[in-house]
Design a protein around this motif. Structure first.
Motif, short mmCIF file in Angstrom:
data_model
loop_
_atom_site.label_atom_id
_atom_site.label_comp_id
_atom_site.label_asym_id
_atom_site.label_seq_id
_atom_site.Cartn_x
_atom_site.Cartn_y
_atom_site.Cartn_z
N HIS A 421 0.83 -1.21 0.00
CA HIS A 421 0.00 0.00 0.00
C HIS A 421 0.87 1.25 0.00
N TYR A 422 1.87 1.26 -0.83
CA TYR A 422 2.80 2.38 -0.93
C TYR A 422 2.07 3.66 -1.32
N ARG A 423 2.40 4.75 -0.64
CA ARG A 423 1.89 6.06 -1.04
C ARG A 423 3.08 6.99 -1.20
N VAL A 424 3.29 7.47 -2.40
CA VAL A 424 4.45 8.29 -2.70
C VAL A 424 4.37 9.63 -1.98
N THR A 425 5.49 10.10 -1.49
CA THR A 425 5.64 11.45 -0.93
C THR A 425 6.81 12.12 -1.62
N GLU A 426 7.00 13.38 -1.36
CA GLU A 426 8.16 14.07 -1.92
C GLU A 426 9.46 13.42 -1.46
N ASP A 427 9.44 12.85 -0.26
CA ASP A 427 10.66 12.23 0.27
C ASP A 427 10.94 10.88 -0.39
N THR A 428 9.90 10.15 -0.77
CA THR A 428 10.11 8.81 -1.33
C THR A 428 10.04 8.80 -2.84
N ASN A 429 9.64 9.91 -3.45
CA ASN A 429 9.43 9.98 -4.89
C ASN A 429 10.66 9.48 -5.65
N ARG A 430 10.44 8.56 -6.56
CA ARG A 430 11.54 7.88 -7.25
C ARG A 430 11.40 8.07 -8.75
N ARG A 431 12.54 8.29 -9.43
CA ARG A 431 12.56 8.32 -10.89
C ARG A 431 12.35 6.91 -11.42
N LEU A 432 11.59 6.80 -12.51
CA LEU A 432 11.49 5.53 -13.20
C LEU A 432 12.78 5.28 -13.96
N LEU A 433 13.24 4.04 -13.91
CA LEU A 433 14.50 3.67 -14.54
C LEU A 433 14.27 2.52 -15.53
N PRO A 434 15.09 2.41 -16.55
CA PRO A 434 14.97 1.27 -17.48
C PRO A 434 15.06 -0.05 -16.72
N GLY A 435 14.17 -0.96 -17.04
CA GLY A 435 14.15 -2.26 -16.37
C GLY A 435 13.24 -2.31 -15.17
N ASP A 436 12.63 -1.17 -14.79
CA ASP A 436 11.70 -1.16 -13.65
C ASP A 436 10.39 -1.83 -13.99
N LEU A 437 9.74 -2.37 -12.96
CA LEU A 437 8.32 -2.64 -13.01
C LEU A 437 7.61 -1.48 -12.33
N MET A 438 6.57 -0.97 -12.95
CA MET A 438 5.79 0.14 -12.40
C MET A 438 4.42 -0.38 -12.01
N LEU A 439 4.13 -0.41 -10.70
CA LEU A 439 2.85 -0.89 -10.21
C LEU A 439 1.95 0.31 -9.93
N VAL A 440 0.80 0.35 -10.58
CA VAL A 440 -0.15 1.46 -10.42
C VAL A 440 -1.51 0.89 -10.03
N ASP A 441 -1.92 1.16 -8.80
CA ASP A 441 -3.20 0.72 -8.26
C ASP A 441 -4.01 1.98 -7.99
N SER A 442 -5.17 2.10 -8.62
CA SER A 442 -5.91 3.37 -8.54
C SER A 442 -7.38 3.12 -8.77
N GLY A 443 -8.16 4.16 -8.57
CA GLY A 443 -9.59 4.03 -8.80
C GLY A 443 -10.26 5.38 -8.74
N GLY A 444 -11.49 5.42 -9.24
CA GLY A 444 -12.25 6.66 -9.26
C GLY A 444 -13.61 6.49 -8.60
N GLN A 445 -14.09 7.58 -8.02
CA GLN A 445 -15.45 7.65 -7.51
C GLN A 445 -16.27 8.46 -8.50
N TYR A 446 -17.21 7.78 -9.15
CA TYR A 446 -18.15 8.42 -10.06
C TYR A 446 -19.55 8.25 -9.48
N LEU A 447 -20.44 9.15 -9.83
CA LEU A 447 -21.79 9.05 -9.29
C LEU A 447 -22.42 7.70 -9.61
N ASP A 448 -22.04 7.12 -10.73
CA ASP A 448 -22.64 5.85 -11.13
C ASP A 448 -21.79 4.64 -10.79
#
Length: 639
Positions: A421-448
């Motif tokens: 459950h990583y949450r990025v901060t200015e202190d932990t913010n990391r550059r993406l590098l070649p060979g990385d895996l980028m995990l993006v878990d997200s969602g939206g609240q819509y009226l429907d």
């Protein structure tokens, strides 16, 4: 978004305390860089604040004549989410994870966290707080070891359920360790504690709900009558909002009004909250708004039996009823099952929300792929985790219908992806590098509808281990997606299907395979789950996440998540004449084909993936920009 296989003593998702309670993204008119979400990244925890606060708490405990104190993540509503004013655990320890609790003793402070948060706890907390592996180590076991000669441990009865305290009491039998109810011990120390949220509530459209509040209340009243109960007490805001067809803005990411409710056998409802929150709502004669301070006297004066959910009601409510000699009937929150089984209107709305959200995700994935290509061509090209999370939010804002995120975006690259459950901060913010895996878990609240999706993306060529593990995670996700099962099967029966490909390689993950999801409500909704301990039979209309994963600490994290809805299934050809169920996949977005070891997939797995990608391409291509549509066709090619 993963939910642990067990319920924490008080679980909750970390919140952005800088966000105002009535904030709605689509109404800000601000550049996303300047929105409160960006402030989430700028805020960082301060481990150095923990020791002096811990010392002040210990001094108060000595003065109160107790030897220890249990501080959970919960608030008085015992839900999974808390307002800024109730972030007591974070205030004391610095730990911002969504689940955990701390037991403070004179010589030690144990911070109990599950497998999702052990890395995070070590990073965020001062050494004065010792992470304890929970639930492997029960609080009673830890206390027995820490207090061999006995002790008196205090707790706030508004922040614990009867089930929690009964379990702890039973675990302490024969130890000479006692528990004592007491007032909250953090609030007097928290001098700059935020004010309680006071956001106004609004009606939820009946055409999206599928049932009127009058119908829901009548059905609930019949349920109470059939069980010989005179009333039910509701303390969880999402149950109250579902029942009354309202939504609020008291909690970031969760569109609810905080309050308490008493539902009577004739369907009448007394809602206890700040009356100003309901000033703009019109009610029929069956709903009465009462001030919050009237809740305790009302409990004492009820005629029983009164229905309480032992696993979610605060122990203080039990105490108040017992003071009035009111008979108690312990049963599940009567809103849980009808809320979990979505109406036809709610399911149709969810499909529309996922179609819209899928188009936003594809725009984002196309952008991220271009960033990765630029990075591979030019090592000086910079894209960071904050850039990723911010751009994804911009894509959702561009739909024009986003109310809020459904949780703080998890954007972890390389080793940060292994923090579940990583949450990025200015202190932990990391550059993406070649060979990385980028995990993006997200969602939206819509009226429907409420969405929740995870994709793991390759930033250039990756190693053999990453590809093999990704493929095994994908196999587990496909196994759940293709499952057909007889009525009566629960999440515990299906959970192993997702883990089996990983088990073959000696791997596993420390969170549940899936959680329930609400209808413009909580992204974590019970009682249904895909987990080792869930015994709730799955039924038509339930929406769940399907999200196996794998995490290699210090290197990478992998998770693939779609939302799925339970529906009636056809009997397998030649099979038994049973009542069969299956899953409909709601989430629409391509899965990174570059990370798949095709030779590991069976023919059926390849067929499922090709069919899924074909559906994604057909449905989303008309909804995205021209260049993105071209990218989508390539991303959805058969493997």
């Amino acid at each position: 978004m993963p939910l642990h296989i067990s319920r924490a003593m008080a679980g909750a998702r970390a919140i952005d305390q800088s966000r105002g309670p009535d904030y709605h993204l689509r109404n800000t008119g601000q550049n996303p860089k300047d929105t409160p979400m960006f402030q989430t990244f700028a805020a960082s925890t301060r481990p150095e604040d923990g020791p002096p606060r811990l010392a002040a708490l210990r001094a108060n405990l000595r003065a109160a004549g107790v030897d220890g104190y249990i501080l959970p993540r919960a608030d008085a509503h015992q839900g999974e989410y808390v307002a800024a004013c109730d972030e007591r655990l974070s205030w004391l320890t610095g730990f911002t994870g969504s689940a955990g609790f701390c037991i403070v003793l004179p010589d030690r402070a144990g911070l109990f966290v599950d497998g999702r948060y052990r890395v995070q706890a070590r990073l965020q907390c001062a050494p004065d707080f010792t992470p304890v592996n929970w639930p492997e180590t029960a609080p009673a076991t830890w206390l027995r070891d820490a207090c061999p000669n006995g002790a008196v441990i205090g707790f706030d009865p508004w922040l614990h359920t009867p089930t929690e305290i009964e379990t702890l009491t039973k675990g302490l039998e024969g130890s000479n360790i006692g528990l004592r109810r007491m007032s909250n011990q953090i609030d007097p120390l928290w001098t700059d504690r935020p004010a309680p949220p006071m956001a106004p509530a609004r009606p939820y459209p009946e055409h999206l709900a599928g049932l009127s509040s009058i119908e829901k209340r009548a059905n609930l009243g019949q349920t109470l009558t059939q069980n010989g109960q005179r009333a039910a007490v509701l303390t969880q805001p999402d149950s109250i909002c579902w029942l009354l067809n309202i939504r609020g803005a008291d909690l970031p990411r969760l569109p609810v009004l905080q309050g308490f409710a008493i539902v009577h056998e004739d369907g009448r409802v007394d809602l206890y909250t700040a009356p100003s929150k309901c000033a703009g709502l019109e009610w029929d004669d069956g709903v009465h708004i009462r001030p919050t301070e009237a809740f305790a006297p009302a409990l004492r004066s009820l005629s029983g039996p009164v229905r309480l959910d032992k696993g979610t009601v605060p122990l203080a409510v039990v105490d108040l009823l017992q003071e009035g000699n009111v008979e108690i009937a312990y049963m599940q929150d009567p809103c849980l099952m009808p809320k979990a089984r979505k109406t036809g209107a709610e399911l149709a709305s969810a499909r529309a929300a996922h179609l819209r959200d899928g188009a936003a995700m594809v725009e984002f994935l196309c952008w991220l792929d271009r960033q990765a290509s630029a990075l591979l061509k030019n090592p000086d090209h910079i894209v960071t985790e904050i850039d990723v999370a911010r751009h994804l939010e911009q894509c959702r804002v561009a739909t024009g219908l986003l109310e809020d995120l459904s949780f703080d975006t998890i954007a972890g690259s390389g080793p940060n992806g292994a923090i579940v459950h990583y949450r990025v901060t200015e202190d932990t913010n990391r550059r993406l590098l070649p060979g990385d895996l980028m995990l993006v878990d997200s969602g939206g609240q819509y009226l429907d509808g409420t969405t929740d999706i995870t994709r793991t993306i390759a930033i250039g060529p990756v190693g053999t281990l990453e590809v093999e593990c990704f493929t095994r995670v994908l196999q587990g996700m496909i196994a759940i997606s293709r499952a057909r099962f007889p009525r009566g099967v629960a999440g515990s029966h299906l959970d192993a299907l997702a883990r089996y490909p990983l088990w073959l390689a000696g791997h596993d993950y420390d969170h549940g395979t899936g959680h329930g999801v609400g209808a413009f409500l909580s992204v974590h909704e019970g009682p249904q789950r895909l987990s080792r301990i869930s015994t709730v039979p799955l039924a038509e209309g339930m929406i769940l996440s399907n999200e196996p994963g794998y995490y290699r600490e210090g290197r990478f994290g992998i998770r693939i998540e779609n939302l799925i809805a339970v529906r009636k299934g056809a009997a397998p050809e030649g099979g038994d004449a049973r009542d069969w169920l299956e899953f409909e996949t709601l989430t629409l977005a391509p899965i990174d084909r570059r990370l798949i070891q095709v030779s590991m997939l069976s023919a059926d797995e390849r067929a499922w993936l090709d069919a899924y990608h074909a559906r994604v391409a057909v449905l989303l291509s008309p909804l995205v920009s021209g260049p993105t549509a071209v990218w989508l066709q390539t991303a959805c090619q058969p493997i």
